[in-house]
Design an enzyme around this catalytic site. Structure first.
Site, short mmCIF file in Angstrom:
data_model
loop_
_atom_site.label_atom_id
_atom_site.label_comp_id
_atom_site.label_asym_id
_atom_site.label_seq_id
_atom_site.Cartn_x
_atom_site.Cartn_y
_atom_site.Cartn_z
N CYS A 70 -15.36 4.45 0.53
CA CYS A 70 -14.25 3.57 0.92
C CYS A 70 -13.67 3.92 2.29
O CYS A 70 -12.93 3.12 2.86
CB CYS A 70 -13.17 3.59 -0.15
N GLN B 292 -10.33 -2.85 -2.54
CA GLN B 292 -11.51 -2.08 -2.14
C GLN B 292 -12.68 -2.38 -3.06
O GLN B 292 -13.82 -2.52 -2.62
CB GLN B 292 -11.20 -0.58 -2.15
N ARG C 25 -14.21 -5.65 3.40
CA ARG C 25 -12.78 -5.61 3.03
C ARG C 25 -12.08 -6.85 3.55
O ARG C 25 -11.24 -7.45 2.86
CB ARG C 25 -12.10 -4.37 3.64
N ARG D 236 0.87 -1.18 0.00
CA ARG D 236 0.00 0.00 0.00
C ARG D 236 0.91 1.23 0.00
O ARG D 236 1.68 1.43 0.94
CB ARG D 236 -0.91 0.02 1.23
N ASP E 130 -15.70 9.53 -2.67
CA ASP E 130 -14.43 9.38 -1.98
C ASP E 130 -14.02 10.78 -1.53
O ASP E 130 -14.62 11.78 -1.92
CB ASP E 130 -13.39 8.76 -2.92
N HIS F 220 -7.11 0.66 -6.69
CA HIS F 220 -7.40 0.13 -5.35
C HIS F 220 -8.29 -1.11 -5.49
O HIS F 220 -9.44 -1.13 -5.08
CB HIS F 220 -8.12 1.22 -4.54
#
Length: 332
Positions: free
Chosen positions: A272, A138, A317, A108, A231, A135
């Site tokens: 997210c 996600q 997740r 990440r 987001d 991502h």
């Protein structure tokens, strides 16, 4: 139908077919049911997993750590000050070292090229926990959550409102295209996604039956939405753009009026996380003091409403990340 995904990396959902993603979603649901039944497993027994973090995280770190331990694996957290990645040694050298010690590597961080080099040199599966472009873990959780709420994905109208060229907008476009969903980005035109990625996803839509629409109209753009997604307006590393983004993105805030404009009583709201929906955090108070606003990409009214599935999404997740690890390095 089971698919053999052993040894596969996950850098973007472009790496996987519709059938493979459906397999991962089914496996995710099975693992979720197993966990809720209180059954601990051994599908990752004897597996050591490196978790490289250039950027901090709540959901990604916890999902990988708990997911691994649930199935008997051992996760090792490697923060940016714990290893020499790109500092005293090249990314390729770090990859070759970690690949001889670990069975899988999560990364990440900032540059997508870093996770690509890790995958090229590690010799073990590498999973993208977030980069500046994509991502994918996600999106698997998002797809799982939408499927849980509606029972299917193909033909779902997914609308993303906000910064249309960030990693979430990109990744949702890929996921929607592969799964045959109707995807709309509602964003000011200066924040529209890269034309090359749009073209690639449109080509996928010819096979999947999905569609892509990009508009700067925050009223017509959300009409008929089954799922509304947003987001943060300013991604990590872009903090100098707060004033500019607030000015451009105010009309794209997900609020009660936007929910009403969908004309769909069953619409759901996804994010997210973390979300700027009030001033009850240090960052929230700072933004309020500097820019005079209490809410940004979503209002607290929507975030805490019956439409919001953000915490189902956050839990998923863990289940989807666990499924990725089990499918690619597990004892099956």
């Amino acid at each position: 139908m089971a698919f053999n995904l052993k040894g596969r990396s996950l850098l973007t959902l472009l790496d996987y077919s519709k059938e493979e993603i459906n397999y991962l979603l089914t496996l995710s649901q099975n693992l979720k049911d197993k966990k809720r039944a209180g059954i601990r497993g051994d599908l990752l027994a004897g597996k050591n997993i490196a978790l490289i973090f250039e950027k901090p995280s709540t959901r990604t770190r916890c999902a990988f750590a708990v997911g691994a331990k649930d199935e008997g694996g051992y996760p090792e957290y490697l923060g940016k000050n714990d290893i020499q990645l790109g500092k005293k040694e090249t990314v390729a050298d770090t990859a070759r070292v970690l690949g001889r010690m670990f069975d899988g590597i999560q990364f990440r961080g900032f540059k997508h090229e870093t996770v690509e080099v890790l995958a090229d040199y590690a010799g073990v599966p590498v999973w993208n926990g977030l980069t500046d472009k994509y991502h994918p873990t996600q999106i698997l959780a998002d797809l799982m959550t939408i499927k849980e709420k509606f029972g299917y994905l193909e033909g779902i109208n997914l609308v993303y409102a906000g910064d249309g060229r960030n990693n979430m907008a990109n990744s949702l476009m890929i996921g929607a295209a592969v799964m045959g969903m109707n995807y709309t980005i509602v964003s000011p035109d200066e924040l529209w996604p890269c034309p090359d990625l749009i073209e690639r996803c449109e080509n996928i839509n010819f096979e999947s039956g999905g569609s892509i629409e990009i508009t700067d109209d925050p009223v017509d753009g959300v009409l008929g939405a089954d799922a509304l997604y947003t987001d943060v307006w300013v991604s990590m590393g872009e903090e100098d753009k707060f004033s500019e983004r607030i000015e451009h993105l105010k009309p794209y805030q997900i609020n009660a009026e936007m929910i009403e404009n969908t004309e769909n009583e069953d619409v759901i709201f996804l994010h997210c996380l973390p979300a700027y929906h009030n001033i009850e955090t240090d960052n929230g108070r700072k933004i309020h003091e500097e820019y005079g606003i209490e809410e940004m990409e979503v209002t607290d009214e929507v975030f805490e409403s019956e439409y919001s599935v953000v915490f189902d999404e956050a839990e998923n997740r863990m289940h989807t990340i666990k499924a990725v690890m089990v499918a690619t390095i597990g004892n099956q």
